[in-house]
Design a protein around this motif. Sequence first.
Motif, PDB file in Angstrom:
ATOM      1  N   THR A  11      31.081  74.314 -24.779  1.00  0.00           N
ATOM      2  CA  THR A  11      30.608  75.037 -23.590  1.00  0.00           C
ATOM      3  C   THR A  11      31.598  76.133 -23.204  1.00  0.00           C
ATOM      4  O   THR A  11      31.200  77.269 -22.922  1.00  0.00           O
ATOM      5  CB  THR A  11      30.429  74.057 -22.401  1.00  0.00           C
ATOM      6  OG1 THR A  11      29.559  73.001 -22.812  1.00  0.00           O
ATOM      7  CG2 THR A  11      29.854  74.756 -21.186  1.00  0.00           C
ATOM      8  N   LEU A  12      32.889  75.820 -23.213  1.00  0.00           N
ATOM      9  CA  LEU A  12      33.902  76.811 -22.823  1.00  0.00           C
ATOM     10  C   LEU A  12      33.928  77.982 -23.809  1.00  0.00           C
ATOM     11  O   LEU A  12      33.988  79.148 -23.406  1.00  0.00           O
ATOM     12  CB  LEU A  12      35.297  76.163 -22.736  1.00  0.00           C
ATOM     13  CG  LEU A  12      35.452  75.031 -21.713  1.00  0.00           C
ATOM     14  CD1 LEU A  12      36.884  74.501 -21.725  1.00  0.00           C
ATOM     15  CD2 LEU A  12      35.068  75.496 -20.315  1.00  0.00           C
ATOM     16  N   VAL A  13      33.871  77.663 -25.096  1.00  0.00           N
ATOM     17  CA  VAL A  13      33.933  78.724 -26.113  1.00  0.00           C
ATOM     18  C   VAL A  13      32.681  79.600 -26.006  1.00  0.00           C
ATOM     19  O   VAL A  13      32.764  80.828 -26.029  1.00  0.00           O
ATOM     20  CB  VAL A  13      34.087  78.124 -27.532  1.00  0.00           C
ATOM     21  CG1 VAL A  13      33.945  79.209 -28.608  1.00  0.00           C
ATOM     22  CG2 VAL A  13      35.447  77.426 -27.669  1.00  0.00           C
ATOM     23  N   ALA A  62      38.581  81.266 -21.031  1.00  0.00           N
ATOM     24  CA  ALA A  62      39.935  80.995 -21.530  1.00  0.00           C
ATOM     25  C   ALA A  62      40.480  79.734 -20.846  1.00  0.00           C
ATOM     26  O   ALA A  62      39.959  79.307 -19.806  1.00  0.00           O
ATOM     27  CB  ALA A  62      40.843  82.179 -21.241  1.00  0.00           C
ATOM     28  N   VAL A  63      41.499  79.143 -21.429  1.00  0.00           N
ATOM     29  CA  VAL A  63      42.192  78.004 -20.812  1.00  0.00           C
ATOM     30  C   VAL A  63      43.680  78.327 -20.804  1.00  0.00           C
ATOM     31  O   VAL A  63      44.226  78.765 -21.819  1.00  0.00           O
ATOM     32  CB  VAL A  63      41.930  76.698 -21.598  1.00  0.00           C
ATOM     33  CG1 VAL A  63      42.848  75.575 -21.128  1.00  0.00           C
ATOM     34  CG2 VAL A  63      40.468  76.265 -21.463  1.00  0.00           C
ATOM     35  N   THR A  64      44.316  78.158 -19.650  1.00  0.00           N
ATOM     36  CA  THR A  64      45.760  78.414 -19.578  1.00  0.00           C
ATOM     37  C   THR A  64      46.531  77.105 -19.691  1.00  0.00           C
ATOM     38  O   THR A  64      46.375  76.201 -18.864  1.00  0.00           O
ATOM     39  CB  THR A  64      46.145  79.109 -18.257  1.00  0.00           C
ATOM     40  OG1 THR A  64      45.274  80.218 -18.049  1.00  0.00           O
ATOM     41  CG2 THR A  64      47.589  79.596 -18.313  1.00  0.00           C
ATOM     42  N   SER A  65      47.360  77.024 -20.706  1.00  0.00           N
ATOM     43  CA  SER A  65      48.245  75.884 -20.899  1.00  0.00           C
ATOM     44  C   SER A  65      49.455  76.037 -19.973  1.00  0.00           C
ATOM     45  O   SER A  65      50.101  77.076 -19.964  1.00  0.00           O
ATOM     46  CB  SER A  65      48.701  75.876 -22.362  1.00  0.00           C
ATOM     47  OG  SER A  65      49.747  74.956 -22.540  1.00  0.00           O
ATOM     48  N   THR A  66      49.720  75.005 -19.177  1.00  0.00           N
ATOM     49  CA  THR A  66      50.900  75.046 -18.292  1.00  0.00           C
ATOM     50  C   THR A  66      51.712  73.770 -18.505  1.00  0.00           C
ATOM     51  O   THR A  66      52.008  73.031 -17.572  1.00  0.00           O
ATOM     52  CB  THR A  66      50.484  75.148 -16.803  1.00  0.00           C
ATOM     53  OG1 THR A  66      49.785  73.948 -16.421  1.00  0.00           O
ATOM     54  CG2 THR A  66      49.589  76.346 -16.541  1.00  0.00           C
TER      55      THR A  66
END
Length: 498
Positions: free
Chosen positions: A304-306, A311-315
């Motif tokens: 779904t996200l793709v 985008a996804v931010t890695s923290t």
Amino acid sequence: MLRLRRWLYVFCVSGPLLLAQAPDASKFSKEVQQYVRVQKPKVVLAHVRVIDGAGHAAVDDQNIVIEGGKITAIQSGADVTAAKDVEVLDLRGYSVMPGIVGMHNHLFYVARPNLDSRWHGNEPLLVPQMTFSAPRLYLAAGVTTMRTTGSVETYSDLNLRDRINAGVLPGPHIDVTGPYLEGKDSYFIQMHQLASADEARQFVDYWADRGVTSFKAYMNITRAELKAAVEEAHKRNIKVTGHLCSVSYKEAAEIGIDDLEHGFFVNTQLDPGKKPDVCSEGEGVPTLKAMASDSAEAKDLIDTLVKHHVAVTSTLPVFESGGMPGRPPLRQAFLDVLTPQAREAYLYRREKPAKESTAVTPVDSTDDDWPMLIKRDMELEHAFAQAGGLLLAGPDPTGDGGVAAGFGDQREIELLVEAGFSPVEAIKVATWNGAVYMGKQDQIGSIAVGKNADLVVMKGNPAVKISDVENVEIVFKDGVGFDSAKLLESVRGRYGEY
Ligand SMILES: [Zn+2]
């Protein structure tokens, strides 16, 4: 008066925005000049190892030529003679990578009034502005472009951005995020609480008119408010990210959000008792516990996200946190920049008794399952990137577990390697991917002819030993080389205060 005249001079002569052209170092204020180490019209980085940020293998022994703030040539290593207008740096034993594009990089820290060794403190939690120290720490660490990812003193952040661009203050290029788009019952006293979708639109319009260039939704926003904000921002080509809770990742993707903060830690879709538009008690931790990276739910979410280009931010640094076993020893340079109070709070955190409530942060890194949760999140982030998702990087320097501006950006790259990325892939996530998200990949994010000379020079070889990203000595921004050690020294004992 003298001061005012100097400022007027800088603003009139160089104009408020130098972003487009190379800054002429002679127009920097005296303050900024102190940190400039390399500023000849032509600079040659000779015999340097190039890690291009595009994910290609490192190339040993190259010469990079910088002119007018741009990279004008990349050639095989050769001896070059310095001249009046040509500075040559012999960089045998050094590596160069693109400037970091930090995508979760605040200009504030966290203060917990009357914090004690049991990690008890008084309400309200406050986030004091770090307008002086944070930009210096970012630049010193190699961050040349950053998103503030939520602001509390938005006018300060906007003016800071403009003064950095004008050469008055040192720091990276800044994408100023508006004040948080937050709903009711926020535990952050400094955030406005939206009451309706209409107000969300007005809020976006007001702050976009003032000059903010991104927005961030927060934990208690409703779907209707988020939808209104996203629509209004997109009309102006402004992107919206979110640290969500009341809205799940899938719901936000359907609404059209552009980015999700904190990897897969704050998705609430499987949290028990989750009600629509209301933040769940677990704030996403139960969902992460329940969602193995090879499960049908994970696959469906990632698809779904793709599909929606979210985008996804890695923290990862903010979740690594103090108190977790098996983590590396403290960096002295990091302790040195903290105020005594911030250092004490951090050390309390490391020694925090297991099972003590954090009072203000339900996410508790002394939870027995925490190492498993970090590993799970790392697996999901890696699977998301493997599936074609755009993974971004940022440290979230909010004082939980001692994550600081700049130091945290370097640590994030190291943790991406722990998550299964190769060193050059991890560097790409922290440079190229951020540039792509911002639509600036033609100017920044990789080392190529014609690009802005935003470059990090470090001793060693992070393509083999990723912790060498900590050995930064010179950071070029638009072709001007800043002295990392001098910038750090100017902040000694100040981070956590201003
Ligand atoms: Zn944050």
